[in-house]
Enzyme design. Structure first.
Site, short mmCIF file in Angstrom:
data_model
loop_
_atom_site.label_atom_id
_atom_site.label_comp_id
_atom_site.label_asym_id
_atom_site.label_seq_id
_atom_site.Cartn_x
_atom_site.Cartn_y
_atom_site.Cartn_z
CE LYS A 22 -1.83 1.80 3.99
NZ LYS A 22 -1.55 3.26 4.08
CG ASN A 23 2.40 2.75 3.62
OD1 ASN A 23 1.23 3.06 3.43
ND2 ASN A 23 2.93 2.61 4.83
NE ARG A 92 0.56 12.17 7.37
CZ ARG A 92 0.91 13.39 7.70
NH1 ARG A 92 0.03 14.24 8.16
NH2 ARG A 92 2.16 13.78 7.57
CB CYS A 116 -4.26 10.75 11.95
SG CYS A 116 -2.74 10.28 12.70
NE ARG A 121 0.83 10.45 10.48
CZ ARG A 121 0.49 9.43 9.69
NH1 ARG A 121 -0.71 8.92 9.74
NH2 ARG A 121 1.36 8.93 8.84
CG ASP A 124 7.22 20.52 9.83
OD1 ASP A 124 6.61 19.43 9.85
OD2 ASP A 124 8.27 20.71 10.47
CG LEU A 125 10.02 17.80 8.03
CD1 LEU A 125 10.52 16.43 8.46
CD2 LEU A 125 11.08 18.87 8.35
CG ASP A 304 3.03 1.79 9.62
OD1 ASP A 304 2.63 2.67 10.40
OD2 ASP A 304 3.18 2.00 8.39
NE ARG A 396 -6.75 4.64 5.53
CZ ARG A 396 -5.79 5.12 6.30
NH1 ARG A 396 -6.02 5.37 7.56
NH2 ARG A 396 -4.59 5.38 5.82
C1 UD1 Z 1 4.60 6.90 6.38
C2 UD1 Z 1 3.65 5.75 6.26
C3 UD1 Z 1 3.05 5.43 7.63
C4 UD1 Z 1 4.15 5.21 8.66
C5 UD1 Z 1 5.12 6.38 8.67
C6 UD1 Z 1 6.33 6.16 9.56
C7 UD1 Z 1 2.76 6.00 4.02
C8 UD1 Z 1 1.61 6.31 3.17
N1 UD1 Z 1 2.58 6.11 5.34
O1 UD1 Z 1 3.85 8.04 6.80
O2 UD1 Z 1 2.26 4.25 7.49
O3 UD1 Z 1 3.58 5.08 9.93
O4 UD1 Z 1 5.63 6.60 7.32
O5 UD1 Z 1 7.02 5.03 9.16
O6 UD1 Z 1 3.81 5.62 3.56
N2 UD1 Z 1 7.22 14.57 10.37
C9 UD1 Z 1 7.37 15.91 10.64
N3 UD1 Z 1 7.12 16.81 9.64
C10 UD1 Z 1 6.75 16.41 8.37
C11 UD1 Z 1 6.63 15.03 8.11
C12 UD1 Z 1 6.88 14.14 9.14
O7 UD1 Z 1 7.69 16.30 11.75
O8 UD1 Z 1 6.56 17.26 7.50
C13 UD1 Z 1 7.50 13.59 11.44
C14 UD1 Z 1 6.27 12.78 11.82
O9 UD1 Z 1 5.46 13.45 12.75
C15 UD1 Z 1 6.88 11.50 12.35
C16 UD1 Z 1 8.14 11.34 11.51
O10 UD1 Z 1 8.41 12.62 10.94
O11 UD1 Z 1 7.24 11.64 13.68
C17 UD1 Z 1 8.03 10.33 10.39
O12 UD1 Z 1 6.85 10.60 9.62
P1 UD1 Z 1 6.82 10.27 8.08
O13 UD1 Z 1 7.93 9.34 7.74
O14 UD1 Z 1 6.72 11.54 7.31
O15 UD1 Z 1 5.44 9.52 7.94
P2 UD1 Z 1 4.49 9.48 6.66
O16 UD1 Z 1 5.30 9.57 5.42
O17 UD1 Z 1 3.36 10.43 6.86
#
Ligand code: UD1
Length: 419
Positions: A22-23, A92, A116, A121, A124-125, A304, A396
């Site tokens: 999925k991811n 998301r 969520c 979540r 910003d990055l 996960d 999902r």
């Molecule tokens: C993806 C996965 C999700 C998994 C997560 C962590 C998909 C569709 N989803 O989510 O199932 O749980 O990786 O392995 O692939 N963060 C920030 N700012 C940002 C983005 C992230 O601070 O702009 C932080 C998040 O709060 C978190 C960490 O970075 O603590 C990792 O998140 P991230 O790897 O971005 O998760 P997703 O890509 O949303």
């Protein structure tokens, strides 16, 4: 709304095939926007999140057909560069279209995803990365509005590795002028698959699977046919389910190199594994030994899989500490597992699980995707009947989970639940 009625106590036996990831599918689908033309994506799981992304691509103007786990995406006539709130709030990962839309149209309007079930979540990055590539970004009316006459390569250093932000920047940078370097990049297999996809389209991405990814922008990319990677979280979930049920199951069509840390943890817990490159047989004839885990970015233990590990430890022979360093509030399953008799205490971002002699069926509620998986596992191992409501969460991210588990001997019925 559907619910599952689970009758516990049957050890899982037999062979099952792991579905496509999925991811990985979601960013690959978004990346098809980068190269106008007809793309074919194989081994895509039939899931609600995939259908949501297909819907979003159609809104943008693509034609999307999904037959026999092959997605055909015709991205030639795309002209709308918006991801509306109604869709983004349900998934998301819709934010993955930000980079491709900006690269292709020079502008993008993408709803902010919001929080969520387990807390905020941020994105910003993603935004910082687009700005570094030269985009002007405003937040207005709950939307990210980004514009760039021309994206230019840049050095981007993430304070924390983010899968989504790494993927989004890779896609935007693929068509930017010059070289982009992402430092502290995510190393997840889904990022490696995306890099491969971009390279197969004619892009120049190197260093995927390391924390320093280099993307040399090209003028244009071409449509391709691509086979998606297996779902490492489905594989890990099913292995834990087989272990908890006391079963003997062989899982096929997976990449065992993607789940090394989970396999090691299962071995430490005393289960017998026969591992090849693409299959694992797991045998379980006694309760798990307690094994502490701490989630971490890949190749660490996946967040996960945290809920499923707690479920597995709930019947262990001792006490285990499970710490989530990625999502520190991701514990909504704990209260539900307690309803089944699990002995779990929460201390901040750590769950202390004391193994009990047995779990007892009860009505419980799904709160999110992986929490639901842990409750199905626990329900299958519990004595008596468990009613799990709100299973739309599980749809999902797990393809026909009840059919797959029932084929292995589980007793799970999907029923209509009156609202
Ligand atoms: C993806 C996965 C999700 C998994 C997560 C962590 C998909 C569709 N989803 O989510 O199932 O749980 O990786 O392995 O692939 N963060 C920030 N700012 C940002 C983005 C992230 O601070 O702009 C932080 C998040 O709060 C978190 C960490 O970075 O603590 C990792 O998140 P991230 O790897 O971005 O998760 P997703 O890509 O949303």
């Amino acid at each position: 709304m559907d619910k599952f009625v689970i009758y516990g106590g049957s050890p899982l036996q037999g062979t099952a095939s792991i579905s496509g990831s999925k991811n990985a599918s979601l960013p690959l689908m978004a990346a098809a926007l980068l190269a106008p033309g007809i793309h074919r994506l194989q081994n895509v799981p039939s899931l609600r999140d995939v259908r949501t992304m297909a819907h979003l691509l159609r809104i943008i103007g693509a034609r999307v057909d999904f037959i026999d786990r092959t997605l055909t995406i015709d991205s030639r006539d795309c002209s709308f560069y918006e991801a509306p709130y109604e869709l983004v709030k349900t998934m998301r990962a819709s934010v993955y279209v930000l980079g491709p839309l900006l690269a292709r149209f020079g502008q993008a309007k993408v709803s902010l995803p919001g929080g969520c079930a387990w807390g905020p979540r941020p994105v910003d990055l993603h935004i910082m990365g687009m700005q570094r590539l030269g985009a002007e970004v405003e937040l207005e009316g709950g939307y990210i509005i980004a514009r760039a006459a021309k994206l230019r390569g840049a050095k981007i250093s993430f304070p924390t590795p983010s899968v989504g932000a790494t993927g989004n920047i890779m896609m935007a940078a693929a068509l930017a002028e010059g070289v982009t370097i992402i430092e502290n990049a995510a190393c997840e297999p889904e990022i490696v698959a995306l890099a491969q996809f971009i390279n197969d389209m004619g892009g120049r991405v190197s260093g995927a699977a390391t924390d320093r990814i280099e993307i040399e922008g090209v003028k244009e990319l071409s449509p391709i046919q691509f086979s998606n990677i297996p779902d490492r979280i489905e594989a890990g979930t099913f292995l834990c389910a087989a272990a908890l049920s006391g079963g003997d199951v062989t899982f096929e069509n997976l990449r065992t190199d993607h789940i090394g840390v989970v396999l090691n943890a299962l071995e430490s817990a005393g289960f017998v594994l026969d591992v090849t490159e693409t299959s694992v047989r797991i045998r379980s004839d006694r309760p798990a030994k307690p094994v502490d885990i701490k989630t971490a970015p890949y190749p660490g233990f996946p967040t996960d899989m945290q809920a499923q590990w707690i479920a597995l430890m709930s019947l262990s022979e001792g006490s285990a500490a499970i710490t989530d360093t990625i999502y520190t509030d991701r514990f909504t399953h704990v209260a539900e597992l307690r309803r089944l008799g699990a002995d779990i205490r929460l201390e901040g971002n750590m769950a202390l699980v004391r193994g009990v002699d047995h779990l007892q069926g009860a009505p419980v509620m799904s709160t999110d995707l992986r929490a639901s998986a842990s409750l199905i596992m626990a329900g299958m191992a519990a004595r008596g009947r468990t009613d799990l409501s709100r299973v739309y969460h599980i749809d999902r991210g797990y393809e026909q989970i009840e059919n797959k588990l029932n084929a292995l001997g589980a007793k799970i019925q999907r029923e209509d639940e009156p609202m």
